[in-house]
Design an enzyme around this catalytic site. Structure first.
Site, PDB file in Angstrom:
ATOM      1  N   SER A 163      -5.174  -9.554  -1.125  1.00 19.44           N
ATOM      2  CA  SER A 163      -4.810  -8.143  -1.220  1.00 19.44           C
ATOM      3  C   SER A 163      -3.349  -7.867  -0.905  1.00 19.44           C
ATOM      4  CB  SER A 163      -5.693  -7.294  -0.300  1.00 19.44           C
ATOM      5  OG  SER A 163      -5.299  -7.431   1.042  1.00 19.44           O
ATOM      6  N   LYS A 201      -2.398  -5.615   6.796  1.00 17.38           N
ATOM      7  CA  LYS A 201      -2.131  -4.569   5.807  1.00 17.38           C
ATOM      8  C   LYS A 201      -0.842  -3.838   6.169  1.00 17.38           C
ATOM      9  CE  LYS A 201      -5.861  -4.902   3.206  1.00 17.38           C
ATOM     10  NZ  LYS A 201      -6.232  -6.220   3.744  1.00 17.38           N
TER      11      LYS A 201
END
EC number: 3.4.21.88
Length: 242
Positions: A163, A201
């Site tokens: 991701s 993230k």
């Protein structure tokens, strides 16, 4: 003769390679050149390849090589200095360099046999996809160049998932984390969700909420109440084995 944009991109890549050892991500290049899409970056890179200024190392991430720079007579004058934009990006991608004597110990690390390296605890795998629980196996250590580290305590984690690929972070990479419970908007962090899940993230604060953004359009941003997310550290470096 290169176009202004081609020249600016070449300067950008060359400067980033000299500073960090790897080329900027497509997202960083797009932002630095103020382009609306990554396809424009692809076209510029292809043009620089065709003219013999760049070489792509296929099957490697962020692996552009500057073969040569244009002669002064053929260089266009860029409108703005290419190193000025925030391609230097989130501070996470600009590792701090420790100045001065390294005879004293740095908190949180063990000395390695090589005086220019230290050993950081390798705490296991962290998800760059679906969050997974980080492993704290402190029996594993990783030798890291000392000039990658800033002040304070540090640790390493192996990345699992895809991701964050548009930020140049790939499955199997090892990330170097500066331990901290604070982070600025836009920094890539280790985030602890509900005291059970850990993920890597980009952090965005939105009022009383926190958004954990991926760097892959196939993954969705996850938004939580601020009290459900705790920052465990900031990304300051990355190691990759070929």
């Amino acid at each position: 003769m290169l176009t202004r944009k081609q020249y600016e991109l070449l300067l950008l890549i060359d400067g980033h390679l000299r500073k960090t050892g790897f080329s900027p991500s497509f997202e960083e290049m797009k932002a630095a050149l103020n382009l609306k899409s990554k396809s424009g970056i692809h076209r510029l890179i292809s043009a620089l390849e065709e003219r013999g200024f760049l070489r792509r190392r296929h099957h490697r991430a962020r692996a552009l090589e500057v073969i040569r720079m244009p002669e002064a007579a053929s260089m266009p004058v860029p409108k703005t200095a290419p190193s000025a934009p925030s391609f230097a990006s989130p501070p996470a991608f600009t590792p701090n360099v420790i100045q001065g004597s390294f005879s004293s110990r740095i908190a949180g690390v063990r000395a390695a046999q090589d005086a220019s390296a230290v050993q950081l605890p390798l705490y296991g795998r962290i998800a760059a996809g679906m969050p997974i629980e980080a492993l704290r196996d402190t029996s594993a250590y990783l030798s890291v160049p000392i000039d990658m580290l800033g002040n304070g305590e540090h640790y390493a984690l192996e990345v699992a998932g895809d991701s964050m690929i548009d930020a140049g972070i790939f499955d199997g990479d090892t990330v170097i984390i500066q331990q901290s419970d604070l982070a600025e908007n836009g920094q890539i962090v280790v985030a602890l969700i509900d005291d059970t899940e850990v993920t890597l993230k980009r952090l965005r604060r939105r009022g009383k909420s926190v958004a954990l953004e991926p760097a892959n359009e196939r993954h969705e941003t996850r938004i939580f109440p601020a009290d459900r997310v705790r920052v465990q550290g900031r990304l300051i470096g990355l190691l990759r084995r070929y």
